[in-house]
Design an enzyme around this catalytic site. Structure first.
Site, PDB file in Angstrom:
ATOM      1  N   ASP A 192      43.993  63.382 -49.942  1.00  0.00           N
ATOM      2  CA  ASP A 192      42.907  63.396 -48.962  1.00  0.00           C
ATOM      3  C   ASP A 192      42.052  64.621 -49.226  1.00  0.00           C
ATOM      4  OD1 ASP A 192      41.344  62.967 -46.503  1.00  0.00           O
ATOM      5  OD2 ASP A 192      42.969  61.597 -45.981  1.00  0.00           O
ATOM      6  N   HIS A 263      37.378  60.494 -48.753  1.00  0.00           N
ATOM      7  CA  HIS A 263      38.580  61.338 -48.578  1.00  0.00           C
ATOM      8  C   HIS A 263      39.027  61.954 -49.904  1.00  0.00           C
ATOM      9  CE1 HIS A 263      39.362  60.610 -44.333  1.00  0.00           C
ATOM     10  NE2 HIS A 263      39.013  59.362 -44.521  1.00  0.00           N
ATOM     11  N   GLU A 330      36.489  55.222 -44.365  1.00  0.00           N
ATOM     12  CA  GLU A 330      35.627  56.344 -43.982  1.00  0.00           C
ATOM     13  C   GLU A 330      34.938  56.986 -45.187  1.00  0.00           C
ATOM     14  OE1 GLU A 330      37.811  57.854 -39.947  1.00  0.00           O
ATOM     15  OE2 GLU A 330      38.679  58.578 -41.817  1.00  0.00           O
TER      16      GLU A 330
HETATM   17  C1  ACM Z   1      42.193  55.931 -41.043  1.00  0.00           C
HETATM   18  O1  ACM Z   1      42.711  56.229 -39.949  1.00  0.00           O
HETATM   19  N1  ACM Z   1      41.090  56.560 -41.455  1.00  0.00           N
HETATM   20  C2  ACM Z   1      42.730  54.895 -41.863  1.00  0.00           C
END
Ligand code: ACM
Length: 562
Positions: A192, A263, A330
């Site tokens: 991440d 991420h 995201e």
């Molecule tokens: C997530 O909670 N962004 C998968």
């Protein structure tokens, strides 16, 4: 219902997750005893369960549990009847045989193992200790036949080891805790913005640079506090092999996640050429020190694809899991909108817009994984711009993504944040150690239903199962993780394994009653759960003085459970 209540307090009506059926012999209490004469009679394919039983029951009871058949044996077998009744993970456990003390017949090796977990529950909470409390005592079992099998094949827990690194031994401990609840998937969120946690030999800077950050935000991202201690760590490939093998012995599959194209700041900090270099000076980026959605995403280039193919080659070598998670969540599109190179790429590939670029990334790895005999799974954002052919979806933003995917014939794991994100606090009030997010109680989790009403039967067959997700922004160590995860994981396990009725018809008070015993099992296992009466004083955190907002500013409003 009468039950055996001997000095060992073994019972058959406090099993968690609840089995499909328990038959007691007649009405008279009675029991069989495990003692120094007890042997372990392991049939073909049951060797790993025999090893596990000898190690955990041997430690808890001090009994030798020598190998071999006999009238006092725990007999482990794989049998067609159990397979026919409840599938390869199903089992029948009987303490009523005349020529053995206990017979466990599994539909397959995993079924034998889940039956052995039930045996440990039947022996009472002391069977969860690491050493005998009273050496030399006998261990009584009620006279029962348990017939059981899971509702879902995917019963998972996600551990986010990126936001806070969890040392290998703690991961192994979590494998044992999953197995104790008949859960069978450990989804490891390995990468991440805040840390890259897996050694990749051909790209060493991923861990040399990407596994450490200089400092960490304390609490919610709106908090003004920082922990100035550098934080980091990673698993070597040897560590990963050990985790995967340890899990496999316990019939737990480890699903790796390498998150892309969002991420990714830790990877870009390590290799700046992975980022959108025509719009940001990626050489100035460091591993991110705060939480939220990050604008620094991968550049849509062939070189980035080749880089990540190299990463996945090493990942496939380490993880035999049929599913490989590629994230996909995201991913802000602002840099691609601003980047002339990304815009030229949209033209060149003919993918229409930035959503098309996201889809292009995912489709590439869907084909790449399929060509190697694996299947891609990603967060529900991978639906945007069109879902890749064989892709499966982790539905986290509610049920909607999962419903769309399942109706289109794709496999789905239900893990909606509204119900099964265990970073959310489990009670209102200021006493929670880090009161992040919405209030999601033990009862809320118990009433979570993975298959939403209205789904067609064909689509419902595509719901592989359910998963609880543990994001660790505000959980800096194993004790904090234990607190957030337990007792709610016990409720989740029953949702994923047991044949529960519709949410409103579930016997929550019966579950709470069974939890009395389960808390004692968790005590014996050393789990730092949230006590039903609220956090123990040592689990609370003093509110920071003089701050406008608390460490755990709650999210506004309460989202509908849809
Ligand atoms: C997530 O909670 N962004 C998968």
């Amino acid at each position: 219902m009468t039950q055996t209540q001997t000095q060992t307090q073994s019972t058959d009506d406090d099993l968690i997750p609840a089995p499909l059926s328990v038959e007691r012999r007649g009405t008279a209490p009675g029991y069989v005893t495990l003692d120094a004469r007890t042997t372990l009679d392991a049939g073909p394919g049951t060797g790993s369960t025999a090893r596990w039983l000898r190690s955990v029951l041997g430690a808890a009871t001090g009994l030798p549990l020598a190998a071999g058949p006999g009238p006092h044996a725990i007999r482990l077998r794989i049998g067609e009847e159990a397979e026919r009744e409840h599938g390869p993970e199903g089992y029948r456990l009987s303490t009523e045989a005349t020529d053995a003390a206990v017979v466990i017949e599994g539909g397959g090796p995993a079924g034998v193992f889940w039956g052995a977990q039930t045996l440990r529950q039947l022996l009472g909470p002391d069977a969860y200790r690491k050493a005998p409390l009273r050496p030399g005592r006998d261990w009584d079992l009620p006279l029962v036949t348990v017939s059981d099998g899971p509702r879902f094949g995917w019963r998972g827990l996600l551990l986010d080891v990126s936001r806070h690194f969890l040392p290998k031994d703690d991961v192994l401990r979590y494998v044992d805790l999953l197995a104790a609840h008949k859960l069978n998937v450990l989804h490891l969120h390995l990468t991440d913005d805040q840390g890259w946690r897996i050694e990749i030999r051909r790209h060493p800077r991923l861990t040399e640079v990407g596994s450490w950050r200089a400092r960490s935000k304390r609490g919610h991202r709106a908090s003004p506090l920082w922990d100035e201690t550098p934080h980091g760590g990673f698993y070597t490939q040897e560590d990963i092999r050990e985790i995967v093998a340890y899990a496999a012995e316990r019939h737990v599959t480890v699903v790796p996640e390498i998150d892309l194209p969002g991420h990714s700041q830790a990877a870009i900090a390590a290799y700046p050429e992975l980022g959108n270099t025509d719009v940001v000076d990626t050489t100035a980026l460091t591993v991110w020190d705060t939480w939220g959605v990050n604008p620094n995403v991968l550049a849509p280039t062939e070189a980035v694809l080749r880089f990540y193919e190299g990463v996945f080659e090493e990942v496939l070598d380490l993880f035999p899991s049929p599913f490989v998670h590629v994230g996909g969540d995201e991913c802000p599109k602002d840099q691609w909108k601003a980047s002339p190179a990304a815009q030229a790429r949209i033209e060149e590939l003919g993918v229409g817009d930035e959503d098309g670029l996201q889809s292009w990334f995912i489709r590439h790895f869907d084909r790449w994984l399929a060509a190697r005999g694996r299947r891609l799974i990603g967060w529900d954002e991978i639906l945007e711009g069109g879902l890749a052919e064989g892709a499966a979806v982790s539905s986290w933003r509610g049920y909607a993504g999962g419903v769309t995917a399942a109706e289109a014939g794709h496999d789905v794991v239900m893990c909606p944040e509204q119900q099964v994100y265990l970073d959310h606090r489990q009670a209102p009030g200021d006493e929670e150690p880090m009161p992040i997010g919405y209030v999601r109680t033990l009862e809320d989790v118990y009433r979570f239903e993975p298959v939403p009403p209205g789904l067609s039967p064909e689509a419902a067959a595509h719901i592989l199962g359910a998963q609880a997700n543990v994001w660790t922004e505000v959980m800096e160590n194993r004790s904090r993780i234990d607190y957030q995860v337990f007792p709610r994981l016990a409720a989740f396990a029953e949702v994923a394994w047991s044949a529960l009725p519709a949410p409103e018809a579930r016997d929550y008070s019966g579950f709470e009653r069974r939890m009395h015993t389960h808390y004692r099992r968790l005590d014996a296992l050393g789990v730092d759960y949230r006590p039903p009466a609220g956090p123990h004083p040592r689990q609370r955190r003093p509110a920071p003085e003089g701050l406008e907002c608390t460490l755990g500013r709650p999210l506004e409003g309460t989202p509908p459970i849809v």
